[in-house]
Every structure is written in structure tokens, then in C-alpha cells.
Design a protein around this motif. Structure first.
Motif, PDB file in Angstrom:
ATOM      1  N   TRP A 158      51.048  33.033  37.988  1.00  0.00           N
ATOM      2  CA  TRP A 158      49.932  33.464  38.842  1.00  0.00           C
ATOM      3  C   TRP A 158      48.898  32.332  38.861  1.00  0.00           C
ATOM      4  O   TRP A 158      47.730  32.526  38.519  1.00  0.00           O
ATOM      5  CB  TRP A 158      49.343  34.775  38.311  1.00  0.00           C
ATOM      6  CG  TRP A 158      50.213  35.986  38.555  1.00  0.00           C
ATOM      7  CD1 TRP A 158      51.392  36.043  39.253  1.00  0.00           C
ATOM      8  CD2 TRP A 158      49.956  37.326  38.127  1.00  0.00           C
ATOM      9  NE1 TRP A 158      51.877  37.337  39.263  1.00  0.00           N
ATOM     10  CE2 TRP A 158      51.019  38.136  38.581  1.00  0.00           C
ATOM     11  CE3 TRP A 158      48.926  37.931  37.396  1.00  0.00           C
ATOM     12  CZ2 TRP A 158      51.088  39.515  38.338  1.00  0.00           C
ATOM     13  CZ3 TRP A 158      48.992  39.297  37.144  1.00  0.00           C
ATOM     14  CH2 TRP A 158      50.056  40.082  37.625  1.00  0.00           C
ATOM     15  N   GLU A 166      45.339  33.352  37.172  1.00  0.00           N
ATOM     16  CA  GLU A 166      45.044  34.779  37.176  1.00  0.00           C
ATOM     17  C   GLU A 166      45.782  35.380  35.987  1.00  0.00           C
ATOM     18  O   GLU A 166      47.004  35.346  35.925  1.00  0.00           O
ATOM     19  CB  GLU A 166      45.564  35.357  38.499  1.00  0.00           C
ATOM     20  CG  GLU A 166      45.513  36.836  38.564  1.00  0.00           C
ATOM     21  CD  GLU A 166      44.740  37.318  39.789  1.00  0.00           C
ATOM     22  OE1 GLU A 166      44.461  36.497  40.671  1.00  0.00           O
ATOM     23  OE2 GLU A 166      44.422  38.507  39.818  1.00  0.00           O
ATOM     24  N   ASN A 208      48.415  36.428  44.633  1.00  0.00           N
ATOM     25  CA  ASN A 208      47.237  36.423  45.512  1.00  0.00           C
ATOM     26  C   ASN A 208      47.224  35.013  46.095  1.00  0.00           C
ATOM     27  O   ASN A 208      46.566  34.118  45.582  1.00  0.00           O
ATOM     28  CB  ASN A 208      45.975  36.716  44.717  1.00  0.00           C
ATOM     29  CG  ASN A 208      46.068  38.085  44.036  1.00  0.00           C
ATOM     30  OD1 ASN A 208      46.462  39.064  44.656  1.00  0.00           O
ATOM     31  ND2 ASN A 208      45.743  38.137  42.751  1.00  0.00           N
ATOM     32  N   LYS A 285      52.957  39.464  48.126  1.00  0.00           N
ATOM     33  CA  LYS A 285      52.120  40.624  47.813  1.00  0.00           C
ATOM     34  C   LYS A 285      51.371  40.942  49.094  1.00  0.00           C
ATOM     35  O   LYS A 285      50.593  40.127  49.581  1.00  0.00           O
ATOM     36  CB  LYS A 285      51.154  40.258  46.694  1.00  0.00           C
ATOM     37  CG  LYS A 285      49.989  41.229  46.485  1.00  0.00           C
ATOM     38  CD  LYS A 285      49.192  40.849  45.254  1.00  0.00           C
ATOM     39  CE  LYS A 285      47.968  41.730  45.069  1.00  0.00           C
ATOM     40  NZ  LYS A 285      47.282  41.465  43.779  1.00  0.00           N
ATOM     41  N   GLU A 289      45.082  44.988  47.168  1.00  0.00           N
ATOM     42  CA  GLU A 289      43.929  44.245  46.655  1.00  0.00           C
ATOM     43  C   GLU A 289      43.420  43.191  47.644  1.00  0.00           C
ATOM     44  O   GLU A 289      43.168  42.047  47.273  1.00  0.00           O
ATOM     45  CB  GLU A 289      44.297  43.527  45.355  1.00  0.00           C
ATOM     46  CG  GLU A 289      44.123  44.363  44.123  1.00  0.00           C
ATOM     47  CD  GLU A 289      44.496  43.586  42.863  1.00  0.00           C
ATOM     48  OE1 GLU A 289      43.622  43.470  41.995  1.00  0.00           O
ATOM     49  OE2 GLU A 289      45.625  43.096  42.781  1.00  0.00           O
ATOM     50  N   PHE A 324      54.334  46.705  44.570  1.00  0.00           N
ATOM     51  CA  PHE A 324      53.133  47.092  43.818  1.00  0.00           C
ATOM     52  C   PHE A 324      51.960  47.186  44.760  1.00  0.00           C
ATOM     53  O   PHE A 324      51.651  46.228  45.472  1.00  0.00           O
ATOM     54  CB  PHE A 324      52.844  46.034  42.750  1.00  0.00           C
ATOM     55  CG  PHE A 324      51.502  46.192  42.077  1.00  0.00           C
ATOM     56  CD1 PHE A 324      51.268  47.233  41.187  1.00  0.00           C
ATOM     57  CD2 PHE A 324      50.474  45.300  42.339  1.00  0.00           C
ATOM     58  CE1 PHE A 324      50.034  47.369  40.569  1.00  0.00           C
ATOM     59  CE2 PHE A 324      49.235  45.425  41.723  1.00  0.00           C
ATOM     60  CZ  PHE A 324      49.016  46.468  40.838  1.00  0.00           C
ATOM     61  N   ASP A 362      49.946  49.717  36.123  1.00  0.00           N
ATOM     62  CA  ASP A 362      49.710  48.278  36.061  1.00  0.00           C
ATOM     63  C   ASP A 362      49.830  47.731  34.640  1.00  0.00           C
ATOM     64  O   ASP A 362      48.827  47.344  34.047  1.00  0.00           O
ATOM     65  CB  ASP A 362      48.299  47.993  36.624  1.00  0.00           C
ATOM     66  CG  ASP A 362      48.081  46.514  36.869  1.00  0.00           C
ATOM     67  OD1 ASP A 362      49.073  45.764  36.881  1.00  0.00           O
ATOM     68  OD2 ASP A 362      46.923  46.111  37.056  1.00  0.00           O
ATOM     69  N   TYR A 391      47.045  43.189  29.472  1.00  0.00           N
ATOM     70  CA  TYR A 391      46.489  44.411  28.879  1.00  0.00           C
ATOM     71  C   TYR A 391      46.950  44.614  27.436  1.00  0.00           C
ATOM     72  O   TYR A 391      46.701  45.664  26.857  1.00  0.00           O
ATOM     73  CB  TYR A 391      46.926  45.637  29.675  1.00  0.00           C
ATOM     74  CG  TYR A 391      46.401  45.725  31.093  1.00  0.00           C
ATOM     75  CD1 TYR A 391      45.137  46.255  31.351  1.00  0.00           C
ATOM     76  CD2 TYR A 391      47.173  45.308  32.172  1.00  0.00           C
ATOM     77  CE1 TYR A 391      44.668  46.374  32.655  1.00  0.00           C
ATOM     78  CE2 TYR A 391      46.712  45.414  33.481  1.00  0.00           C
ATOM     79  CZ  TYR A 391      45.457  45.944  33.718  1.00  0.00           C
ATOM     80  OH  TYR A 391      44.997  46.065  35.006  1.00  0.00           O
TER      81      TYR A 391
HETATM   82  C1  BDP Z   1      47.041  43.354  38.137  1.00  0.00           C
HETATM   83  C2  BDP Z   1      46.174  42.196  37.846  1.00  0.00           C
HETATM   84  C3  BDP Z   1      45.786  41.412  39.052  1.00  0.00           C
HETATM   85  C4  BDP Z   1      47.001  41.128  39.886  1.00  0.00           C
HETATM   86  C5  BDP Z   1      47.638  42.434  40.274  1.00  0.00           C
HETATM   87  C6  BDP Z   1      48.971  42.249  40.949  1.00  0.00           C
HETATM   88  O1  BDP Z   1      45.035  42.660  37.171  1.00  0.00           O
HETATM   89  O2  BDP Z   1      45.167  40.249  38.612  1.00  0.00           O
HETATM   90  O3  BDP Z   1      46.689  40.402  41.019  1.00  0.00           O
HETATM   91  O4  BDP Z   1      47.918  43.212  39.160  1.00  0.00           O
HETATM   92  O5  BDP Z   1      49.964  42.319  40.235  1.00  0.00           O
HETATM   93  O6  BDP Z   1      47.832  43.473  36.997  1.00  0.00           O
HETATM   94  O7  BDP Z   1      49.049  42.057  42.150  1.00  0.00           O
END
Ligand code: BDP
Length: 691
Positions: A158, A166, A208, A285, A289, A324, A362, A391
């Protein structure tokens, strides 16, 4: 040692008998001639380096079998010896990534043959052979026949253009974009390391996705990276921004049904494959978000995925489309991706693979297995697992995730198909990567065990967690019995320990915005703790209906409070504090006990590590100890915050501890929530009165 070499250290074997044995068995290499950059060349270089290091003797390459101890490597097409002595139909059956490692008498000499139908299989085979020596196995009568269970064995970075990552916790991006197309030794070692555990490809940029990654300038730079990867049998993949036709192409829309948009992606794919002929394909993706996607144009995820899939199809590329969908509403999040994707089953083109996170939310420390795995029989699926510990303690806590991933792979979805487990359904996985620019790649020296373990499981999900953990320990720290036993058991218990002092019974989201420190109060809509009970009601009868996404008997099992597995209780039910778990404890007592026990276990981890002081090299010992010190501190904070929080909500006393005991546990300072900790202890006067 600074940890840079990870599990490819190739130190001389320290057991005299074994060393003598290995010296006899491996004296020279017979490999087909191969140019620089050829995978077979990498295999030959690696096996020479590895065998020389492990035997403490220089092993050289010869043109033919000279005496006992030849290692013969190759494919039937490149090696006459392989063609003559290895059963071709078997190699074909094992496929281009599969291999055999065989002890054979050839030309009157004892030899070891590493052969595959494909060059990449030879590379994997030599790493297998080296692994046997690294883990001090008997190599006299080898008869190994391997094929990977999954064709797609990917890691996802990422990583961003400014080298920020990220959810990265080991410095900056491992990729030095500015220097590209020039690459250095670190990129070679990156690729070797991944190849050594059978990783077949890497997605180098963040989901992202910055559209700039698809620009001509950037693609030209990436050719250098692709070249190093190719040398080690890895394909390069890119995360694509769905709106790139607008931002890069100057079009007015990114609508998948627009012909201009379709032409733009076709042209882009052609350009990419001209520069990088073995480009693996895109990861996307979309509509999550804030990322652009087809839904904004009134189209479906399948329409969006097929648009890109058709562009890369002529070149054999694939599209990994993420299943996701981040939904900021706690009420709908767990169901969101199921409800969005399940109706699209059968609508994706054959070169689309939908990438599904292991759980419906998540990457929490405990979640049910994602219901989509059992719900899309007409769609190619792959699992997304998180190696980087977003996490699960980041690069501070030891949390070995292989036991968790095993449970995911072994999970029976009860779908009506021949192999209804997740392992039987998916054809690959993507592991969100934990490598960064830190010298030792992962900052916490023990967290590379997750990188290794992820790769070994995606190669073969049937491997036991114990076996994978022990293998990593031996390769990384050597074969001292005490070290092997102690560290293997530290790894194996650490996920449940982390769960114990953080998130009880599948609750999840008790964590702060940094995804690291405890912050239960700020997550009230998630953990739903009130005066009577806690947990999120996701049942059909009285909650948000999530249990209906599973096949029977799972749906009924989860729906009923009586039969729901303890570890998922608070994910699925709102439970009275007095509810008795299958363990016989009340829910609240379980919360208290696991948090105290969990912290004790972290003290135990540190004590175990300390017991290895004289057996582990200084630098790695100290770095790890420093991490464990911090883990003790953090775990204390977690215990105090979480038990304090639940006590505050329910005001139920702790049946098994008194505040005096708490106070006497002198090495466990009470950090967060201490007034609550004193108050909650059973049958005691308040601290002031007792004093
Ligand atoms: C979450 C993360 C975020 C990611 C998102 C994803 O906090 O930073 O962009 O998932 O997987 O786990 O798209």
C-alpha cells in the motif's frame, strides 16, 4: 546480525555429523547455461551461494556430473539430464511452478535432481532444497513432489509516490521510485526473499491508487523494477485508479460503457505490455472510501471490472477487483460487500478475480470468515490477508497471524460444492505487505515471521501452523533446541494473547483512530456496551440480519445465542454481562480474566525472550527485547482501559481478584482506568478504606 538477511542467512551448519553429511551430498552444481536475468541463472546463483554458506565449502558449477554429490537442476527443455532421468509426465502434472527434488544415481554417482516443467519451478525447488539444510533435515533419500495449492500468490504494497505507506510500520516504502528504473541490491534481495517462499507477484502501489502510476513516465521507470522481479520469477502488478481516463487521459468520463473510455484502457494496456511484456494486471479498489468506480456512473462492479479485464485480456493479464467496501456506517458495514457482490455472481469476465478480505469488516483481530467465500460459486475468488499488522499491534506487538489464517483457510462455508472450505474455494491470496525501508524490513524482528508464514500458507494451506513457525525460527535464528522450542511457542500463542488483552469475543473496534491504542469510548456505536450487556446484534431476528449471509447450518448456529461460538459472540449478539459462555464463565468475568491473563502472557513472552539472551546474537536480541518492553507497556494500557470500560458500563464486580492482589502485582503498574480497576474488584472496600 542486523536482520537484513531475514530467513536466507545460510550460516554454516553447526552439527558436525550433519555438516559432514551435507558436504558429501552436495559437492558441485550441474546447471544449464543461462543468461543474466534468466530465472535459471538466479536459481544457480542462489544454490551455489546457499550450499557454500551452509556447508562452509565453496560449491562450484561444473558442466557435467564429476563425482558423488552433484546437484542437477533444470527443466526438460534446458537440461538433457533432467530430460533423461525425470518422468516428464509427472513434471507436466505438477505444472510450471511445481517441482521434484529427488536423490538419484546418475552416471554411477549419487546426485540430487531439482527439476520442473518451468524455470520458476526450478527456482522454487532449489529454495526447497536449501530450506531442508537450513532446518537441518535428512537429505539422503529425497523424494519430494510439490505443487502449489494456489496459482496466485501475491503480496500487495500500500505504497504511495511520496514513499509514505498506508498502514506501513517499518519506515518508508521499500521502493525508491525516484531512483527507478535503476535498482540496487535491496530490490534484488526483496525479489529473492519473496521468491524463496514462492510468492509469484507483487502489487507495488496503494489500492488508494494515484493515477500517476499509469502515466507513461512512471511506466518507463517501472520497467527497471519489473526486470529485477522477472529475474526472480515475480510479476509486477499495479493498482489502477478507475478514473485514470479522466485524470490522465483528459476524458470527460470514466463510465465503463463509454467507447472512449474503453479505447483509453485498451491503449493503456497496449502501452504497458509493450514496456512490460509480463505485466500481471491490475488491482482495483472502486467505490470505497472515496475511490472512483463504476457505481458513480450507474454501473455495477462487474461492469467496471470487465472494462479493465477486456483491456488486458489479449496479453494474458488479470484484474483483481476488490470485494471490500468500506462503509463508515457500523450498522451496514458487515453486510455491505456481501450485498453488493453476491448478486453479481457469474457476471464477471473469466480473467477477473474478486479479492475478498478474510472477514466482513476490516482485519480485526477476530472476525467471522467473510460470507462471500461461500456465496459466489460462479466467480473466481482470492483471499486478502493482512500481513502488515494494522489492527494487531503494528510493529510493536508480537502477533503471529498464521494460526488465524489457518482458521480462515480451514473454514467450511457449507456451500454446495466439492471442496467447500475457503482453501478449496479460493485460487490465491494477496497479503498486504509489511516490508518497509527499515534495514531489517519489518522493524520488529519477529514480525517477518508473518511474511514468511503468509507465503508458506498460500503455497500450501494444509501446512500446520507449528511447522511453519518452527521452520521460520530455524531459518532465522538457527537450530539451537532451546531457541527453537521457546520462540516457536512464543509465536504460536501470540495471536490469541493479543486478542485476550485487546478485543474480547469478536467485539472489534475498541481501538483508536491510530488503530493501535485502546479507545473503547470513541467506538461506542461499534462495541455497543450498555448497562445490561455488550456486543453488536447482527442476528436476523432482532438485529441487522448478517447471519442470513451464511449457509445452514452456520446461519442457525450463529443466529442462536446458545450455539454461537464464544469467540464470535459479541460480533453477532448483544449479550447480557451475566450470560454464561461455553467455557462456563459469565461474559463479563471472561472479559476481566482474559485481559488479566493476556497481560500476564505478554510478561511471559518477555521472560521467554530474556531466557534466550545468551543464545541469540546481540543486536537482534536487543531490538526484539525493546519491542517486547513496549508491548508490555501497551498491553497494560489495553488491559486497564478495556476492563475499566466494561466495568464502568456494567458495574459488575470481578469475582476472582481483589484490589489488594492488583496492588501486589507490583510489576504490572496500573495505567489507564485504574480507579475503575480498584472499584471493580470483588468484595473489597475501596482502596482508600482498605488502606
Ligand atoms: C482499511 C485501512 C485503509 C485501507 C482500507 C482498504 O484502514 O487504510 O485503505 O482498509 O483496504 O483496512 O481499502
Amino acid at each position: 546480525e542486523d536482520g537484513y538477511e531475514l530467513w536466507l542467512r545460510y550460516r554454516k551448519v553447526d552439527k558436525p555429523d550433519l555438516l559432514a553429511e551435507y558436504r558429501r551430498t552436495f559437492t558441485h552444481l550441474v546447471a544449464p547455461p543461462a543468461a543474466d536475468g534468466d530465472v535459471l541463472r538466479s536459481a544457480a546463483t542462489e544454490v551455489l551461494q546457499g550450499l557454500s554458506g551452509l556447508t562452509g565449502r565453496t560449491v562450484t558449477q561444473q558442466s557435467k556430473v564429476q563425482r558423488d554429490g552433484a546437484v542437477i537442476i533444470g527443466t526438460p527443455a534446458t537440461s538433457a539430464l533432467v530430460a533423461q532421468y525425470v518422468d516428464r509426465s509427472e513434471l507436466r502434472a505438477l505444472g510450471p511452478d511445481g517441482y521434484v527434488v529427488l536423490s538419484r544415481r546418475i552416471a554411477g554417482h549419487a546426485t540430487t535432481v531439482v527439476a520442473s516443467e518451468g524455470k520458476r519451478g526450478v527456482l522454487y525447488g532449489i529454495f526447497h532444497l536449501l530450506r531442508l539444510l537450513q532446518t537441518q533435515r535428512d537429505v539422503r533419500r529425497l523424494d519430494i513432489h510439490e505443487r502449489p495449492a494456489n496459482a496466485l500468490r501475491l503480496v500487495d504494497h500500500w505504497d504511495n509516490l511520496d514513499r509514505s505507506v498506508e498502514r506501513g510500520y517499518a519506515g518508508e516504502s521499500v521502493f525508491d521510485w525516484d531512483a527507478l528504473p535503476t535498482t540496487g541490491q535491496r530490490m534484488t534481495d526483496y525479489a529473492r526473499t519473496l521468491a524463496s517462499v514462492g510468492i509469484s507477484g507483487t502489487v507495488v502501489n496503494n489500492v488508494n491508487a494515484n493515477p500517476v502510476f499509469l502515466s507513461t513516465d512512471m511506466l518507463q521507470k517501472l520497467t527497471g523494477l519489473a526486470a529485477v522481479l522477472r529475474t526472480w520469477g515475480l510479476t509486477l502488478h499495479l493498482s489502477a485508479n478507475f478514473a485514470a481516463p479522466i485524470s490522465l487521459g483528459g476524458l470527460a468520463t470514466a463510465d465503463p460503457f463509454d467507447e472512449g473510455v474503453q479505447a483509453w484502457w485498451r491503449d493503456k494496456a497496449r502501452e504497458i505490455y509493450q514496456l512490460i511484456p509480463d505485466f500481471g494486471g491490475f488491482l482495483v479498489k472502486a467505490d470505497s472510501e472515496g475511490q472512483p468506480g463504476p457505481v458513480s456512473y450507474g454501473r455495477t462492479h462487474a461492469d467496471g471490472a470487465n472494462l479493465l479485464a477486456r483491456a488486458v485480456k489479449p496479453y494474458g493479464g488479470i484484474v483483481m477487483w476488490r470485494g471490500f467496501i468500506h462503509d463508515f456506517d457500523p450498522v451496514t458495514w458487515a453486510s455491505k460487500s456481501y450485498l453488493t457482490f453476491q448478486p453479481l455472481d457469474g457476471k464477471f469476465d473469466p480473467n477477473v478475480i474478486v479479492q475478498v478480505k478474510n472477514g466482513p469488516i476490516d482485519f480485526q483481530v477476530r472476525e467471522p470468515v467473510h460470507p462471500l467465500f461461500g456465496a459466489m460459486p460462479q466467480t473466481r475468488l482470492m483471499a486478502e490477508l493482512q500481513i502488515t499488522q494494522e489492527y494487531t499491534g503494528q510493529s510493536t506487538h508480537l502477533c503471529y497471524l498464521v494460526p488465524e489464517w489457518k482458521q480462515v483457510y480451514d473454514f467450511d462455508t457449507h456451500a454446495a460444492r466439492p471442496e467447500p472450505t475457503v482453501a478449496g474455494i479460493v485460487e490465491g491470496a494477496a497479503g498486504v505487505m509489511n516490508f518497509g525501508s527499515d534495514r531489517n524490513w519489518t522493524r520488529h524482528p519477529l514480525n517477518a515471521a508473518n511474511t514468511h508464514g503468509y507465503a508458506r500458507l498460500v503455497w500450501n494451506p494444509a501446512l500446520a501452523a507449528e511447522e511453519v513457525a518452527e521452520e521460520w525460527v530455524r531459518m532465522t535464528f538457527g537450530s539451537d533446541d532451546r531457541v527453537v522450542r521457546t520462540l516457536t511457542s512464543m509465536l504460536l500463542g501470540s495471536w490469541e494473547t493479543y486478542e485476550d488483552y485487546t478485543s474480547p469475543l469478536g467485539s472489534g473496534f475498541l481501538i483508536g483512530i491510530d488503530h493501535f491504542t485502546p479507545s473503547p469510548e470513541s467506538n461506542a456505536p461499534w462495541n455497543r456496551a450498555d448497562a445490561e450487556g455488550a456486543g453488536f446484534d447482527r442476528t436476523v431476528a432482532t438485529g441487522v440480519g448478517f447471519t442470513a449471509h451464511y449457509h445452514p447450518p452456520l446461519s442457525q448456529q450463529y443466529e442462536s445465542l446458545a450455539s454461537c461460538p464464544d469467540e464470535l459472540l459479541m460480533f453477532i449478539h448483544h449479550v447480557p454481562y451475566s450470560h454464561r459462555l461455553h467455557s462456563g464463565k459469565t461474559m463479563i468475568q471472561h472479559i476481566y480474566d482474559t485481559h488479566f491473563d493476556g497481560l500476564d502472557a505478554v510478561h511471559g513472552l518477555r521472560a521467554s525472550w530474556r531466557s534466550l539472551r545468551s543464545r541469540v546474537d546481540r543486536r537482534r536480541y536487543d531490538t526484539t527485547l525493546e519491542r517486547l518492553d513496549r508491548q508490555v507497556e501497551q498491553a497494560t494500557l489495553w488491559r486497564d482501559s478495556i476492563v475499566g470500560y466494561y466495568f464502568d458500563k456494567g458495574r459488575v464486580l470481578d469475582e476472582s481478584r481483589s484490589w489488594v492482589q492488583l496492588k501486589q502485582a507490583g510489576d504490572q503498574p496500573l495505567l489507564g482506568g485504574w480507579p475503575n480497576l480498584f472499584a471493580m474488584t470483588a468484595g473489597n472496600a475501596s482502596p482508600r478504606q482498605a488502606e
